[in-house]
Write a protein that holds these residues in place. Structure first.
Motif, short mmCIF file in Angstrom:
data_model
loop_
_atom_site.label_atom_id
_atom_site.label_comp_id
_atom_site.label_asym_id
_atom_site.label_seq_id
_atom_site.Cartn_x
_atom_site.Cartn_y
_atom_site.Cartn_z
N CYS A 111 0.84 -1.19 0.00
CA CYS A 111 0.00 0.00 0.00
C CYS A 111 0.88 1.25 0.00
CB CYS A 111 -0.96 0.02 1.19
SG CYS A 111 -0.13 -0.04 2.79
N ILE A 112 0.27 2.37 -0.36
CA ILE A 112 1.00 3.63 -0.37
C ILE A 112 1.42 3.98 1.05
CG2 ILE A 112 0.86 6.07 -0.93
CD1 ILE A 112 -1.12 5.42 -3.08
N ARG A 113 2.68 4.37 1.19
CA ARG A 113 3.20 4.68 2.52
C ARG A 113 2.53 5.94 3.06
NH1 ARG A 113 9.55 4.61 3.39
NH2 ARG A 113 9.02 2.40 3.04
N ARG A 114 2.05 5.84 4.27
CA ARG A 114 1.41 6.96 4.96
C ARG A 114 2.36 7.46 6.05
NH1 ARG A 114 -4.09 8.09 5.41
NH2 ARG A 114 -4.49 6.01 4.52
N GLU A 115 2.67 8.73 6.00
CA GLU A 115 3.60 9.32 6.96
C GLU A 115 2.86 10.35 7.80
OE1 GLU A 115 8.07 11.35 7.03
OE2 GLU A 115 7.30 10.31 5.26
N SER A 116 2.94 10.19 9.11
CA SER A 116 2.29 11.11 10.05
C SER A 116 3.34 11.89 10.81
CB SER A 116 1.38 10.34 11.02
OG SER A 116 0.38 9.61 10.32
N PHE A 117 3.06 13.15 11.07
CA PHE A 117 3.98 13.99 11.84
C PHE A 117 3.16 15.07 12.54
CE2 PHE A 117 3.86 15.06 7.37
CZ PHE A 117 3.53 16.40 7.35
N THR A 118 3.73 15.56 13.62
CA THR A 118 3.07 16.57 14.44
C THR A 118 3.70 17.93 14.19
OG1 THR A 118 2.59 14.91 16.13
CG2 THR A 118 2.45 17.23 16.79
N ILE A 119 2.86 18.92 13.95
CA ILE A 119 3.32 20.30 13.74
C ILE A 119 3.17 21.05 15.06
CG2 ILE A 119 3.09 22.37 12.33
CD1 ILE A 119 3.83 19.86 10.78
N PRO A 120 4.26 21.38 15.74
CA PRO A 120 4.13 22.15 16.98
C PRO A 120 3.85 23.63 16.70
CG PRO A 120 6.43 21.76 16.49
CD PRO A 120 5.65 21.05 15.42
N ARG A 121 3.59 24.37 17.74
CA ARG A 121 3.30 25.80 17.56
C ARG A 121 4.51 26.57 17.06
NH1 ARG A 121 0.59 27.48 23.18
NH2 ARG A 121 2.25 26.06 23.90
N LEU A 128 -2.76 15.13 1.32
CA LEU A 128 -2.40 15.83 2.57
C LEU A 128 -3.66 15.98 3.42
CD1 LEU A 128 0.22 17.02 3.70
CD2 LEU A 128 -0.48 19.23 2.81
N THR A 129 -3.57 15.50 4.65
CA THR A 129 -4.74 15.52 5.54
C THR A 129 -4.42 16.37 6.76
OG1 THR A 129 -5.35 13.31 4.81
CG2 THR A 129 -6.37 14.12 6.83
N HIS A 130 -5.05 17.55 6.84
CA HIS A 130 -5.02 18.39 8.02
C HIS A 130 -6.36 18.27 8.74
CE1 HIS A 130 -1.88 20.37 5.52
NE2 HIS A 130 -1.31 20.60 6.68
N PRO A 131 -6.38 18.53 10.04
CA PRO A 131 -7.68 18.56 10.74
C PRO A 131 -8.61 19.58 10.09
CG PRO A 131 -5.88 18.52 12.31
CD PRO A 131 -5.27 18.73 10.97
N SER A 132 -9.84 19.17 9.86
CA SER A 132 -10.79 20.06 9.17
C SER A 132 -11.22 21.24 10.04
CB SER A 132 -12.02 19.27 8.74
OG SER A 132 -12.64 18.65 9.87
N THR A 133 -10.96 21.15 11.34
CA THR A 133 -11.44 22.21 12.23
C THR A 133 -10.43 23.34 12.40
OG1 THR A 133 -10.59 20.96 14.13
CG2 THR A 133 -12.90 20.62 13.51
N VAL A 134 -9.22 23.17 11.88
CA VAL A 134 -8.19 24.20 12.07
C VAL A 134 -7.98 24.93 10.76
CG1 VAL A 134 -7.06 22.89 13.89
CG2 VAL A 134 -6.30 22.62 11.52
N ARG A 135 -7.48 26.17 10.88
CA ARG A 135 -7.17 26.99 9.72
C ARG A 135 -5.72 27.45 9.81
NH1 ARG A 135 -12.42 30.96 8.63
NH2 ARG A 135 -13.95 29.28 8.29
N PHE A 136 -5.17 27.76 8.64
CA PHE A 136 -3.79 28.23 8.60
C PHE A 136 -3.75 29.69 9.05
CE2 PHE A 136 -3.60 25.13 4.88
CZ PHE A 136 -3.13 24.10 5.67
N ARG A 137 -3.00 29.93 10.11
CA ARG A 137 -2.76 31.31 10.52
C ARG A 137 -1.64 31.92 9.69
NH1 ARG A 137 -2.28 31.17 16.97
NH2 ARG A 137 -2.31 33.44 16.61
N ARG A 138 -0.73 31.08 9.22
CA ARG A 138 0.32 31.47 8.28
C ARG A 138 0.43 30.37 7.24
NH1 ARG A 138 5.68 33.42 11.34
NH2 ARG A 138 6.05 34.22 9.21
N PRO A 139 0.53 30.72 5.97
CA PRO A 139 0.52 29.67 4.94
C PRO A 139 1.81 28.87 4.96
CG PRO A 139 0.91 31.81 3.95
CD PRO A 139 0.59 32.07 5.39
N PRO A 140 1.73 27.54 4.97
CA PRO A 140 2.94 26.71 4.85
C PRO A 140 3.44 26.69 3.40
CG PRO A 140 1.01 25.32 5.01
CD PRO A 140 0.52 26.73 5.19
N THR A 141 4.71 26.38 3.24
CA THR A 141 5.33 26.29 1.92
C THR A 141 5.64 24.84 1.59
OG1 THR A 141 6.31 28.49 2.19
CG2 THR A 141 7.24 27.07 0.48
N LEU A 142 5.23 24.42 0.42
CA LEU A 142 5.45 23.05 -0.03
C LEU A 142 6.42 23.07 -1.21
CD1 LEU A 142 2.78 22.75 1.63
CD2 LEU A 142 2.14 20.93 0.05
#
Length: 625
Positions: free
Chosen positions: A159-169, A231-245
């Motif tokens: 299966c496609i590799r799924r990678e999870s990581f935590t974004i701190p403040r 890319l799966t982010h929590p649907s309840t949160v919004r970007f306060r600053r846009p991330p760069t990909l």
């Protein structure tokens, strides 16, 4: 009193432990499968370590007929499907170790090997194996070893590799382990609280894009695509600053062939890049502004939101070094992809292109091969092979003793777990089937498995196709998608009225007829031949220039073509000519006819009543045999 209590308690614990040790003594053993799938590439057995009492009642069964229900999404089956169970669903007091052999043809950093378990309650779980290599049964190979508490259906899938990581403040800059070129840069303060993000990367093969461009001219302006990012982010949160990909997007291959060095832009700060003029896709004019850094090439970002793909015309995509592109993600998107364009393409065509690309990455182009054994034409094999490996697979089949006709089919798009129903028409069917109108065989497609179906062909009517040295028939293949498969059982559905849908392929079949030789005992042949020779010699006895034998032939009413053929065969022997003509006449009469009486009558008509009386005097001769 306290010490006595402790001593008593310690004694009871030791007795309990001893009993458990005797009960849970682990045994390592092999469970052979009760059936085989005909693939011949993976042993139909697994290796289990379980308590002794459980090992005595545990059974293993190969159920590859359920492989369509096992795989889902982008999963690919790489092992046999095994059902490991105990009577009455006995509970396992300790984890059971199961090692399943598998063969993975395509391994890479984008995919993982996991064991999929479906227990008796239809609950599905994915377990990462403790190891994928080992020595079992005295052989070293690929074995996925897991420890489970519940038994049921077991299968090893890729299966496609799924990678999870935590974004701190405080933010995070992360390069994915599956592809270090892909970078997610979250600035400090992007989220007000730590957030868990999941990502999956699906590579896009350049051949898919080439095929789509060959089919339609509206896609000619597309040069290349980046990887497809989930890319799966929590649907309840919004970007306060846009991330760069940052993603890899191959440069124009034509410029590389021409020896031109691409003018890459140097990465700069976010503020500097924001100040530059952006090249965007306008919905009305469908034009894209080009920059000096990219020459005439244009970069477009497409995202999946609100259940559809759309062009993100307000997002600037920047060209970087080594074929990398970067952009800022201003909204929560489920899927992302970047296109490199040589000219302007309408947004509606871009979204259609991505929909087709997304469908193509989960399907494969396969070819149906139906070949017979050289020494036994009744034995045949149906193989589903990748179209790109067709030459190699045909050579392999020839080495195994299989060859055509018929010729292989054209390319057919199939997804993992889809089935082909094989039916027969005409005068050929598979052995054991009484009706050639029914669906007789099923073959399931798996991209990383050997997809073969062995057949024993036979004719429907042995007296059919009388004007041909071969029996003739047709093999018809119907595709059954995952949606048409029933939730349980092994019989797929075709349509609501029970009639098959349009076939994806028809292959003509032929079977050589058996050479039938009618051999009679020598004595019977002599009993027939000797009276005919005697009658022929009697007919020409004392003949006057062959006039009376000619009258006899006219009375026999033998065809002129038979007479000419006999004259050519024995031109100078009158007795032999009469003998052969009498043999032709005898074969043309029914079995119940009195041949001796008829021949006597014809002899009388031809002017030889003396011979007729002599023939009637020998009625005991077996001329009527």
């Amino acid at each position: 009193m306290k010490s006595h209590h402790l001593a008593t308690k310690g004694c009871s614990i030791s007795e309990t432990v001893c009993r458990l040790l005797n009960l849970l003594r682990l045994f390592s053993f092999s469970l052979p499968g009760l059936s085989v799938d005909g693939a011949g590439e993976i042993p139909d057995s697994c290796y289990v370590t379980a308590p002794g009492g459980l090992a005595q009642v545990m059974t293993c069964e190969v159920v590859n007929s359920a492989s369509s229900q096992v795989v889902s999404g982008a999963e690919e089956l790489v092992s046999s499907v095994l059902r490991i169970q105990t009577p009455d669903r006995m509970r396992t007091p300790c984890p059971v170790s199961v090692a399943i052999p598998f063969t993975s043809r395509h391994r890479g950093s984008y995919r993982d090997i996991v064991v999929k378990v479906i227990d008796g309650e239809e609950q599905t779980s994915y377990i990462s194996p403790a190891s994928t290599e080992g020595i079992y049964g005295g052989k070293r190979g690929s074995f996925a070893e897991v420890k489970v508490y519940k038994l049921g259906l077991f299968a090893v899938v890729s299966c496609i590799r799924r990678e999870s990581f935590t974004i701190p403040r405080k933010g995070l800059s992360l390069k994915l382990s599956m592809d270090s070129r892909i970078c997610f840069d979250y600035l400090p303060g992007t989220f007000s609280a730590p957030v868990v993000v999941q990502s999956m990367i699906q590579p896009v093969d350049g051949s898919f894009l080439s095929t789509l461009k060959w089919r339609s001219d509206v896609y000619q302006g597309v040069l290349s695509t980046s990887t497809l990012v989930y890319l799966t982010h929590p649907s309840t949160v919004r970007f306060r600053r846009p991330p760069t990909l940052t993603l890899p997007c191959p440069p124009n291959p034509d410029r590389k062939r021409a020896g031109e060095e691409p003018d890459h832009a140097r990465p700069t700060s976010t503020a500097t890049m924001a100040a530059r003029p952006a090249h965007r896709v306008r919905s009305s004019s469908a034009s894209v502004k080009s920059s000096r850094e990219t020459g005439n090439e244009q970069l477009v970002l497409l995202g999946y939101k609100e259940e559809q793909w759309m062009v993100l015309e307000n997002t600037t995509v920047r060209n970087m070094q080594n074929g990398l592109v970067s952009f800022e993600l201003t909204e929560n998107l489920q899927r992302l992809i970047v296109l490199r364009l040589a000219s302007s393409v309408r947004p509606v065509h871009l979204t259609t292109l991505i929909e087709e690309v997304e469908a193509s990455v989960h399907s494969s182009r396969v070819t149906i091969v139906l070949h017979h054994r050289t020494d036994q034409p009744q034995r045949a094999v149906v193989a589903l092979v990748a179209s790109k490996d067709l030459s190699w697979e045909l050579a392999k089949l020839r080495r195994e003793g299989y060859c055509g006709p018929p010729d292989p089919s054209g390319d057919i798009a199939m997804r993992e777990g889809e089935q082909l129903l094989l039916s027969f028409r005409g005068n050929i069917t598979s052995s054991g089937e009484t009706s050639s109108e029914s669906m007789t065989e099923t073959i399931t497609f798996h991209n990383q498995r050997k997809n073969r179906l062995f057949l024993q062909l036979t004719e429907v009517d042995e007296f059919g196709n009388y004007s041909s040295p071969h029996y003739k028939g047709t093999a018809i293949f119907h595709r059954v998608t995952k949606g048409q498969l029933p939730s349980s059982g092994d019989t797929p559905t075709t349509s609501s009225d029970g009639s098959p849908q349009n076939p994806v392929c028809k292959l003509s079949l032929t079977l050589p007829k058996k050479v039938r030789t009618i051999s009679r005992p020598v004595e019977c042949q002599s009993d027939v031949i000797i009276p005919l020779r005697r009658a022929a010699s009697m007919a020409v006895r004392g003949a006057d220039g062959g006039r009376r034998p000619a009258l006899l032939v006219l009375c026999l009413r033998v065809r002129r073509s038979s007479i000419q053929l006999v004259k050519l065969k024995v031109p100078d022997h009158l007795s032999q000519q009469v003998f052969h003509l009498l043999a032709v006449w005898r074969r043309s009469l029914p079995t119940s006819a009195d041949k001796s009486s008829l021949l006597s009558r014809y002899l009388c008509k031809s002017g030889r009543p003396d011979l007729a009386k002599e023939l009637l005097g020998q009625r005991s001769s077996p001329l009527n045999a």
